[in-house]
Design a protein around this motif. Structure first.
Motif, short mmCIF file in Angstrom:
data_model
loop_
_atom_site.label_atom_id
_atom_site.label_comp_id
_atom_site.label_asym_id
_atom_site.label_seq_id
_atom_site.Cartn_x
_atom_site.Cartn_y
_atom_site.Cartn_z
N ILE A 51 5.41 -6.52 45.36
CA ILE A 51 5.23 -7.55 46.38
C ILE A 51 6.01 -8.78 45.95
CG2 ILE A 51 3.04 -8.33 45.34
CD1 ILE A 51 2.10 -8.98 48.23
N SER A 52 6.77 -9.30 46.89
CA SER A 52 7.65 -10.43 46.59
C SER A 52 6.88 -11.75 46.57
CB SER A 52 8.75 -10.51 47.66
OG SER A 52 9.47 -11.72 47.55
N SER A 53 7.29 -12.64 45.66
CA SER A 53 6.71 -13.98 45.62
C SER A 53 7.32 -14.87 46.70
CB SER A 53 6.95 -14.61 44.25
OG SER A 53 8.34 -14.75 44.01
N LEU A 54 8.48 -14.49 47.24
CA LEU A 54 9.20 -15.33 48.18
C LEU A 54 8.61 -15.25 49.59
CD1 LEU A 54 12.86 -14.65 47.04
CD2 LEU A 54 11.37 -16.56 46.42
N ASP A 55 8.44 -14.00 50.06
CA ASP A 55 8.00 -13.85 51.45
C ASP A 55 6.86 -12.86 51.61
OD1 ASP A 55 10.83 -11.72 52.49
OD2 ASP A 55 9.26 -11.48 50.96
N GLY A 56 6.34 -12.36 50.50
CA GLY A 56 5.21 -11.43 50.58
C GLY A 56 5.60 -10.04 51.02
N SER A 57 6.89 -9.77 51.12
CA SER A 57 7.30 -8.42 51.53
C SER A 57 6.90 -7.41 50.47
CB SER A 57 8.80 -8.37 51.79
OG SER A 57 9.51 -8.75 50.64
N THR A 58 6.65 -6.19 50.91
CA THR A 58 6.14 -5.16 50.02
C THR A 58 7.03 -3.92 50.04
OG1 THR A 58 4.71 -4.31 51.76
CG2 THR A 58 3.76 -5.92 50.26
N TYR A 59 6.90 -3.15 48.98
CA TYR A 59 7.63 -1.89 48.85
C TYR A 59 6.67 -0.86 48.27
CZ TYR A 59 10.13 1.73 46.34
OH TYR A 59 10.54 2.95 45.86
N TYR A 60 6.81 0.38 48.75
CA TYR A 60 6.00 1.47 48.22
C TYR A 60 6.88 2.68 47.95
CZ TYR A 60 2.12 -1.29 49.99
OH TYR A 60 1.24 -2.31 50.22
N ALA A 61 6.62 3.36 46.85
CA ALA A 61 7.27 4.63 46.59
C ALA A 61 6.81 5.64 47.65
CB ALA A 61 6.91 5.13 45.20
N ASP A 62 7.66 6.57 47.99
CA ASP A 62 7.32 7.57 49.00
C ASP A 62 6.05 8.33 48.64
OD1 ASP A 62 10.76 8.51 49.83
OD2 ASP A 62 9.47 6.89 50.58
N SER A 63 5.84 8.52 47.34
CA SER A 63 4.70 9.32 46.88
C SER A 63 3.35 8.65 47.17
CB SER A 63 4.82 9.61 45.39
OG SER A 63 4.94 8.40 44.66
N VAL A 64 3.36 7.33 47.41
CA VAL A 64 2.08 6.63 47.64
C VAL A 64 2.02 5.93 48.99
CG1 VAL A 64 1.90 6.24 45.15
CG2 VAL A 64 2.78 4.41 46.62
N LYS A 65 3.11 5.97 49.74
CA LYS A 65 3.17 5.26 51.02
C LYS A 65 2.07 5.76 51.95
CE LYS A 65 7.34 4.34 51.94
NZ LYS A 65 8.77 4.45 52.33
N GLY A 66 1.38 4.82 52.57
CA GLY A 66 0.30 5.17 53.47
C GLY A 66 -1.05 5.33 52.79
N ARG A 67 -1.05 5.38 51.46
CA ARG A 67 -2.30 5.55 50.71
C ARG A 67 -2.62 4.34 49.84
NH1 ARG A 67 -2.60 9.33 46.89
NH2 ARG A 67 -0.36 9.33 46.41
N PHE A 68 -1.59 3.68 49.31
CA PHE A 68 -1.77 2.53 48.42
C PHE A 68 -1.41 1.25 49.16
CE2 PHE A 68 -1.01 4.73 44.02
CZ PHE A 68 -1.94 5.69 44.35
N THR A 69 -2.08 0.17 48.79
CA THR A 69 -1.79 -1.14 49.35
C THR A 69 -1.76 -2.18 48.25
OG1 THR A 69 -2.91 -0.56 51.43
CG2 THR A 69 -2.48 -2.89 51.03
N ILE A 70 -0.66 -2.90 48.15
CA ILE A 70 -0.53 -3.98 47.16
C ILE A 70 -0.87 -5.30 47.84
CG2 ILE A 70 1.93 -4.37 47.60
CD1 ILE A 70 2.26 -4.84 44.57
N SER A 71 -1.51 -6.17 47.09
CA SER A 71 -1.85 -7.48 47.64
C SER A 71 -1.97 -8.47 46.49
CB SER A 71 -3.16 -7.42 48.44
OG SER A 71 -4.24 -7.07 47.61
N ARG A 72 -2.13 -9.74 46.86
CA ARG A 72 -2.28 -10.76 45.84
C ARG A 72 -3.21 -11.85 46.39
NH1 ARG A 72 3.58 -12.24 44.55
NH2 ARG A 72 2.59 -13.64 43.04
#
Length: 116
Positions: A51-72
């Motif tokens: 998760i970016s500090s600049l705009d909060g954009s997020t990235y997920y590996a294909d293996s976890v997409k739709g199952r994991f959520t990053i937040s701060r």
């Protein structure tokens, strides 16, 4: 002393959930992007999410997409990784890293084991 401390790992059955925490002390997490990695025995370290500090954009590996959520939560100086629908192949030591320009901090890791 600046450090990151992960917590929240443990043993969970397939299909279960865990929430990992990455708590910062000695520095302000707001200015840092957060990356979660994992490493399973005998395998290379894998980037899971960030998760970016600049705009909060997020990235997920294909293996976890739709199952994991990053937040701060900057007020708590903590980042999280919510993991749902866990699979045995998610078993690994999970690490968080805070990165900003030439500065980075690593946590010590927390074990996640998905098994019936």
């Amino acid at each position: 002393q600046a450090q990151l401390v992960e917590s929240g790992g443990g043993l969970v059955q397939p299909g279960g959930s865990l929430r990992l925490s990455c708590a910062a002390s000695g520095f302000t997490l707001d200015y840092y992007s957060i990356v979660w990695f994992r490493q399973a025995p005998g395998k290379e370290r894998e980037g899971v999410s960030c998760i970016s500090s600049l705009d909060g954009s997020t990235y997920y590996a294909d293996s976890v997409k739709g199952r994991f959520t990053i937040s701060r939560d900057n007020a708590k100086n903590t980042a999280y990784l919510q993991m749902n629908s866990l699979k045995p192949e998610d078993t690994a030591v999970y690490y968080c890293k805070a990165v900003r320009l030439l500065s980075e901090y690593w946590g010590q890791g927390t074990q996640v084991t998905v098994s019936s």
